[in-house]
Design a protein around this motif. Structure first.
Motif, mmCIF file in Angstrom:
data_model
loop_
_atom_site.group_PDB
_atom_site.id
_atom_site.type_symbol
_atom_site.label_atom_id
_atom_site.label_comp_id
_atom_site.label_asym_id
_atom_site.label_seq_id
_atom_site.Cartn_x
_atom_site.Cartn_y
_atom_site.Cartn_z
ATOM 1 N N GLY A 6 -2.060 28.161 10.533
ATOM 2 C CA GLY A 6 -1.394 29.336 11.058
ATOM 3 C C GLY A 6 0.112 29.290 11.085
ATOM 4 O O GLY A 6 0.741 30.266 11.491
ATOM 5 N N ARG A 7 0.749 28.200 10.654
ATOM 6 C CA ARG A 7 2.204 28.089 10.747
ATOM 7 C C ARG A 7 2.920 28.436 9.453
ATOM 8 O O ARG A 7 4.143 28.507 9.427
ATOM 9 N N GLN A 8 2.213 28.606 8.371
ATOM 10 C CA GLN A 8 2.849 28.894 7.100
ATOM 11 C C GLN A 8 1.876 29.710 6.247
ATOM 12 O O GLN A 8 0.676 29.720 6.462
ATOM 13 N N GLU A 9 2.439 30.412 5.305
ATOM 14 C CA GLU A 9 1.624 31.167 4.368
ATOM 15 C C GLU A 9 1.240 30.297 3.172
ATOM 16 O O GLU A 9 0.166 30.463 2.590
ATOM 17 N N TYR A 10 2.123 29.338 2.849
ATOM 18 C CA TYR A 10 1.946 28.575 1.620
ATOM 19 C C TYR A 10 2.393 27.133 1.835
ATOM 20 O O TYR A 10 3.405 26.868 2.489
ATOM 21 N N SER A 11 1.628 26.176 1.283
ATOM 22 C CA SER A 11 1.963 24.758 1.379
ATOM 23 C C SER A 11 1.643 24.069 0.057
ATOM 24 O O SER A 11 0.782 24.522 -0.709
ATOM 25 N N VAL A 12 2.329 22.938 -0.164
ATOM 26 C CA VAL A 12 2.048 22.066 -1.303
ATOM 27 C C VAL A 12 1.801 20.673 -0.761
ATOM 28 O O VAL A 12 2.587 20.166 0.045
ATOM 29 N N ILE A 13 0.703 20.044 -1.180
ATOM 30 C CA ILE A 13 0.414 18.692 -0.716
ATOM 31 C C ILE A 13 0.014 17.818 -1.902
ATOM 32 O O ILE A 13 -0.329 18.321 -2.984
ATOM 33 N N LYS A 14 0.054 16.510 -1.690
ATOM 34 C CA LYS A 14 -0.558 15.567 -2.616
ATOM 35 C C LYS A 14 -1.220 14.474 -1.787
ATOM 36 O O LYS A 14 -0.738 14.103 -0.701
ATOM 37 N N PHE A 15 -2.351 13.989 -2.292
ATOM 38 C CA PHE A 15 -3.149 13.040 -1.540
ATOM 39 C C PHE A 15 -2.555 11.642 -1.618
ATOM 40 O O PHE A 15 -1.938 11.254 -2.602
ATOM 41 N N TYR A 33 -2.254 12.418 3.455
ATOM 42 C CA TYR A 33 -1.638 13.256 2.424
ATOM 43 C C TYR A 33 -0.209 13.552 2.843
ATOM 44 O O TYR A 33 0.153 13.456 4.023
ATOM 45 N N SER A 34 0.614 13.892 1.888
ATOM 46 C CA SER A 34 2.003 14.243 2.176
ATOM 47 C C SER A 34 2.226 15.706 1.818
ATOM 48 O O SER A 34 1.569 16.257 0.924
ATOM 49 N N THR A 35 3.175 16.317 2.520
ATOM 50 C CA THR A 35 3.423 17.754 2.406
ATOM 51 C C THR A 35 4.831 17.995 1.884
ATOM 52 O O THR A 35 5.789 17.348 2.324
ATOM 53 N N ALA A 44 -16.767 30.412 5.222
ATOM 54 C CA ALA A 44 -16.834 31.863 5.365
ATOM 55 C C ALA A 44 -15.473 32.475 5.055
ATOM 56 O O ALA A 44 -14.452 32.030 5.588
ATOM 57 N N GLU A 45 -15.466 33.487 4.191
ATOM 58 C CA GLU A 45 -14.218 34.191 3.895
ATOM 59 C C GLU A 45 -13.808 35.059 5.078
ATOM 60 O O GLU A 45 -14.642 35.560 5.829
ATOM 61 N N LYS A 46 -12.505 35.242 5.219
ATOM 62 C CA LYS A 46 -11.958 36.116 6.249
ATOM 63 C C LYS A 46 -11.002 37.105 5.605
ATOM 64 O O LYS A 46 -10.711 37.029 4.411
ATOM 65 N N ALA A 47 -10.514 38.043 6.400
ATOM 66 C CA ALA A 47 -9.655 39.091 5.860
ATOM 67 C C ALA A 47 -8.336 38.538 5.353
ATOM 68 O O ALA A 47 -7.758 39.058 4.400
ATOM 69 N N GLU A 48 -7.838 37.474 5.965
ATOM 70 C CA GLU A 48 -6.565 36.887 5.561
ATOM 71 C C GLU A 48 -6.762 35.409 5.240
ATOM 72 O O GLU A 48 -7.706 34.781 5.706
ATOM 73 N N TYR A 49 -5.855 34.878 4.472
ATOM 74 C CA TYR A 49 -5.908 33.458 4.147
ATOM 75 C C TYR A 49 -4.500 32.902 4.043
ATOM 76 O O TYR A 49 -3.527 33.645 3.913
ATOM 77 N N GLU A 50 -4.388 31.571 4.141
ATOM 78 C CA GLU A 50 -3.166 30.899 3.750
ATOM 79 C C GLU A 50 -3.489 30.022 2.546
ATOM 80 O O GLU A 50 -4.660 29.790 2.238
ATOM 81 N N VAL A 51 -2.451 29.523 1.870
ATOM 82 C CA VAL A 51 -2.635 28.922 0.561
ATOM 83 C C VAL A 51 -2.124 27.490 0.575
ATOM 84 O O VAL A 51 -1.054 27.201 1.115
ATOM 85 N N ILE A 52 -2.913 26.595 -0.039
ATOM 86 C CA ILE A 52 -2.488 25.211 -0.206
ATOM 87 C C ILE A 52 -2.629 24.845 -1.683
ATOM 88 O O ILE A 52 -3.728 24.947 -2.248
ATOM 89 N N ASP A 53 -1.530 24.429 -2.306
ATOM 90 C CA ASP A 53 -1.564 23.864 -3.649
ATOM 91 C C ASP A 53 -1.687 22.355 -3.529
ATOM 92 O O ASP A 53 -0.898 21.712 -2.827
ATOM 93 N N GLU A 93 6.879 14.755 2.672
ATOM 94 C CA GLU A 93 6.966 14.096 3.961
ATOM 95 C C GLU A 93 5.571 13.851 4.519
ATOM 96 O O GLU A 93 4.634 14.609 4.242
ATOM 97 N N GLU A 94 5.430 12.793 5.292
ATOM 98 C CA GLU A 94 4.141 12.440 5.879
ATOM 99 C C GLU A 94 3.894 13.287 7.129
ATOM 100 O O GLU A 94 3.858 12.788 8.255
ATOM 101 N N ILE A 95 3.768 14.568 6.923
ATOM 102 C CA ILE A 95 3.497 15.494 8.028
ATOM 103 C C ILE A 95 2.281 16.335 7.668
ATOM 104 O O ILE A 95 2.053 16.642 6.500
ATOM 105 N N PRO A 96 1.465 16.704 8.663
ATOM 106 C CA PRO A 96 0.257 17.485 8.362
ATOM 107 C C PRO A 96 0.581 18.968 8.172
ATOM 108 O O PRO A 96 1.614 19.460 8.619
ATOM 109 N N VAL A 97 -0.327 19.666 7.510
ATOM 110 C CA VAL A 97 -0.266 21.122 7.427
ATOM 111 C C VAL A 97 -0.981 21.677 8.646
ATOM 112 O O VAL A 97 -2.162 21.392 8.863
#
Length: 774
Positions: free
Chosen positions: A663-672, A645-647, A573-582, A656-660
């Motif tokens: 609500g703590r960031q607007e934008y993240s980059v990960i790889k599996f 996955y790494s962030t 379900a879409e919401k009014a706001e979102y955060e982004v993961i590349d 780094e081997e840390i989870p996303v």
């Protein structure tokens, strides 16, 4: 100066050319259309009265207009098409026209010989080799034909200047066949300075690769055809269909966009709004479009002084059992006025859309719609605040949950039991608004008034390092970089309804500072669209603490928006706001990626490249932050979870081997990291997230099994009590889906709250959460 003789010659030539233009204007196509009302068919035959009251009368009219002689010659053929009452499929076999399975008849002749229909069946006798007679027989159940049940009939007699063939034209889209007939033409002007709309549309479609991907009715190889081989009406039809596709199948919005677009520097709306008379070229696009269910009729020929142009007259009648539309001469009971669109359906009264070229037609789909209103009814100031209530109340039935005015979401326009709250809100053309529509709903809105000038400038400065909710009022779609122009280097973040741009830098390089490294960093494919809205943030600097005199930049490069493909394997379900993961470095076998929060899918993407952007609609407002988890699909198999996955640490540039955490960031980059095997080789059962979630009252629960085995799928309440067993017994290997209708074992509806669904297999017990929200 000219001699007297030369002057005479010039005058004679001018009169001759003007006469020719008048002939071209008056010797024009004719068309009819009929739509049966609910419970009726056009095939119900009635005696001809000669006053356009029965289907036969309109066949007689088409027969009369299809002669190759006289003051109203139509020497380029004719065509008739009908839709069955239970079908939108058009079949056409030119080798076997005379049979009840055929639904289209054409006669085309460019040699001006004697292959045309002459007169009516009553004056020339019956000829079963004539296409109009064949259409007449089949549609009206004559001469042995019966039970045709035609619900919509379109007929056309053509006077053309280019191309070989005739109307109606056909275009397949999904499970529908669209048809189109036109009265008028799109050609070059009398003088070399007049715009050539046909050429502009051809150039635009060609630049999009349209001719390589779509077939035409009368050209075998449109990609290699010259422009004079195209019938201008068929080009217009494809241009309209292109815009209908771009508006997710909205016919009215697609027609409006097609007729008001700026193409190759030509503002079509202004050209079509330019009045024409005896000695002006046509650029007349009176047309009838059908999707097999309705008729859409548009007129831009003059209507007030019909005696000056009876050739482009357009009117309709309500004849109790059916609606009928015709051109030329005597009007039917209701005139369609200039620039009006009229929609005819089987079970409703005709709906008129006055001044169709001078409106904004908006379609709000389910979910959040990021919109703005560049066109509003105002007094003087283009940015004057206008009361929003009369605008939104024109949507029937009104079904808005709320309308966000501010980024913090605190000032919401709430619709509750047909009573408006917060009625003091106004609307401005320069502002973004987010309008939420319930799932599986769609609402349309027509906005009248004055369109903003493209060079309109905001009077109030925009502070940097703050978000601004801006509407986009330029008429052409263009890339984000072109739209901001000289301000592009100051742009930090832009949020759109379906994409995100963030000008962050990877400290490691390797492309150097400022070079896009990930999907969110790149302006590629990020298109600004007229009537949409965007959340914009500019960089702060001591030299430039605010942006003054902001305006959008109009470039010469138009960019077509890229429509995101909807996920088939993940629902959210879409919401009014979102955060982004590349997500970067995606394996070539992965087809979709889903993001989960507490076992609820909150975002997904269809994979087209090795790096993809996912908009994540976290529900973290009133609970502790939780880590996101990911699932993938490979081919058309079931989804499987990602083990690790790494962030990217945006400060150090290291993964780094840390989870996303939600609500703590607007934008993240990960790889599996390590991936589980696809469904065909899964070793353990998989229980997927239900959809929708939250739900009311129905939701779908999916799971996959590695082999055939006994299972039980049950629903439990928050106390651990079993509410209902959905299934108990043997289940095959593979993916399964079951529906819970929100009822307990006694078939009574359960109350709102948190529930669990549990899958018990031979060796496993899997559990997930879901929320009933009434």
């Amino acid at each position: 100066m000219f001699s007297k003789n030369i002057k005479s010659v010039v005058i004679i030539m001018i009169v001759f050319i003007m006469s020719l233009s008048s002939i071209v204007l008056y010797a024009n196509c004719d068309m009819i259309a009929m739509l049966a009302k609910e419970g009726n068919t056009i095939s119900q035959f009635g005696n001809s009265s000669g006053t356009y009251e029965y289907p036969l009368d309109f066949f007689e009219y088409l027969m009369q207009r299809s002669i190759n002689s006289g003051t109203k010659a139509n020497p380029n053929g004719y065509g008739v098409i009908f839709y069955h009452s239970n079908s939108t499929i058009i079949t056409y076999d030119p080798t076997n026209l005379y049979n009840e399975d055929n639904e289209a008849w054409y006669l085309v002749d460019t040699d001006y010989n004697d292959y045309y229909y002459h007169g009516s069946v009553y004056t020339t006798g019956y000829d079963d080799n004539n296409a109009l007679n064949q259409a007449y027989d089949v549609i009206l159940n004559q001469h042995g034909c019966e039970n045709t049940e035609a619900s919509i009939v379109l007929g056309h007699a053509r006077k053309g200047t280019t191309g070989t063939g005739s109307h109606p034209f056909r275009f397949n889209l999904g499970d529908k066949t669209f048809t189109f007939i036109q009265n008028g033409g799109l050609e070059n002007g009398i003088t070399p300075n007049e715009p050539n709309i046909k050429l502009a549309i051809h150039t635009e479609l060609n630049s999009l690769g349209w001719f390589s991907n779509h077939s035409f009715n009368w050209i075998d190889n449109p990609a290699n055809a010259t422009i004079n081989q195209f019938i201008d009406s068929e080009l217009l039809f494809h241009w309209i269909m292109k815009n209908i596709i771009d508006t997710n199948g909205s016919i009215l919005e697609g027609c409006n966009r097609a007729l008001t677009a700026t193409v190759d520097g030509i503002d079509l709306s202004q050209e079509l709004l330019t009045p024409y008379g005896y000695h002006d070229w046509i650029n007349c696009v009176n047309f009838i479009l059908s999707d097999g269910e309705k008729l859409y009729v548009f007129r831009n020929s003059e209507s007030e002084e019909t005696e000056n142009d009876i050739w482009h007259n357009l009117s309709y009648s309500d004849l109790d059992e059916f609606y009928a539309i015709k051109t030329y001469g005597t009007e039917l009971s209701t005139r369609i006025d200039q620039y009006d669109m009229v929609c005819f359906s089987k079970d409703e009264d005709p709906i008129e859309y006055p001044n169709f070229l001078d409106i904004d037609y908006k379609t709000f789909s389910s979910g959040y719609n990021w919109t703005s209103f560049p066109r509003l009814v105002r007094n003087e100031n283009i940015n004057e605040e206008v009361d929003i209530i009369p605008i939104l109340e024109t949507i029937e039935p009104t079904n808005f949950d709320y309308l966000d005015f501010d980024a913090d979401g605190e000032n919401d326009l709430v619709y509750d039991n047909f009573t408006w709250n917060h009625v003091d809100y106004n609307i401005q053309s320069t502002t973004l608004y987010k309008i939420k529509i319930d799932p599986d709903e769609e609402r349309s809105l027509i906005v009248n008034g004055t369109r903003m000038e493209y060079d309109y400038t905001l009077t109030d400065p925009l502070a940097t390092d703050e978000y601004h909710w801006l509407g986009y009022w330029l008429p052409e779609s263009q890339n984000i970089e072109d739209a901001f122009g000289d301000l592009w280097e100051d742009v930090k973040t832009v949020k759109a309804e379906d994409w995100f741009y963030g000008h962050h830098q990877d400290p490691r390089g390797p492309g150097g500072p400022g070079e896009p490294q990930y999907p969110s960093y790149s302006p590629k494919g990020k298109t600004m669209e007229y009537g949409k809205g965007y959340v914009v943030e500019f960089y702060y600097s001591e030299e430039n603490p605010e942006i003054t005199d902001f305006q959008w930049t109009r470039s010469e490069t138009i960019e077509e928006p890229e429509r995101k493909e909807k996920s088939e394997d993940f629902n959210y379900a879409e919401k009014a706001e979102y955060e982004v993961i590349d997500v970067i470095g995606i394996d070539s076998g992965i087809t979709e990626i889903g993001v989960y929060e507490n076992d609820v899918c909150v975002g997904a993407v269809v994979v087209k490249d090795s790096s993809e952007q996912i908009l994540v609609y976290s529900d973290n407002a009133n609970r502790d932050p939780v880590p996101f988890t990911f699932e993938i699909t490979i081919g058309r198999g079931s989804s499987v979870p990602i083990q690790s996955y790494s962030t990217l640490n945006l400060r150090s540039g290291e993964y780094e081997e840390i989870p996303v955490i939600s609500g703590r960031q607007e934008y993240s980059v990960i790889k599996f990291g390590k991936q589980e095997e696809p469904e065909n080789n899964i070793a353990m059962p998989i229980l997927l997230g239900n959809y929708p979630n939250p739900f009311n009252p129905t939701t779908s629960i999916s799971f996959s099994l590695p082999n055939e085995q006994d299972i039980e799928l049950s629903i439990y309440n928050i106390k651990g009590q079993k509410v209902k067993t959905l299934y108990s017994g043997s289940a095959d290997k593979g993916k399964h889906s079951m529906v819970w209708e929100g009822k307990d074992a006694n078939d009574k509806s359960v109350s709102s709250g948190l529930y669990f669904y549990k899958l018990k297999t031979n060796n496993n017990v899997l559990t997930r959460k879901m929320i009933m929200l009434k």
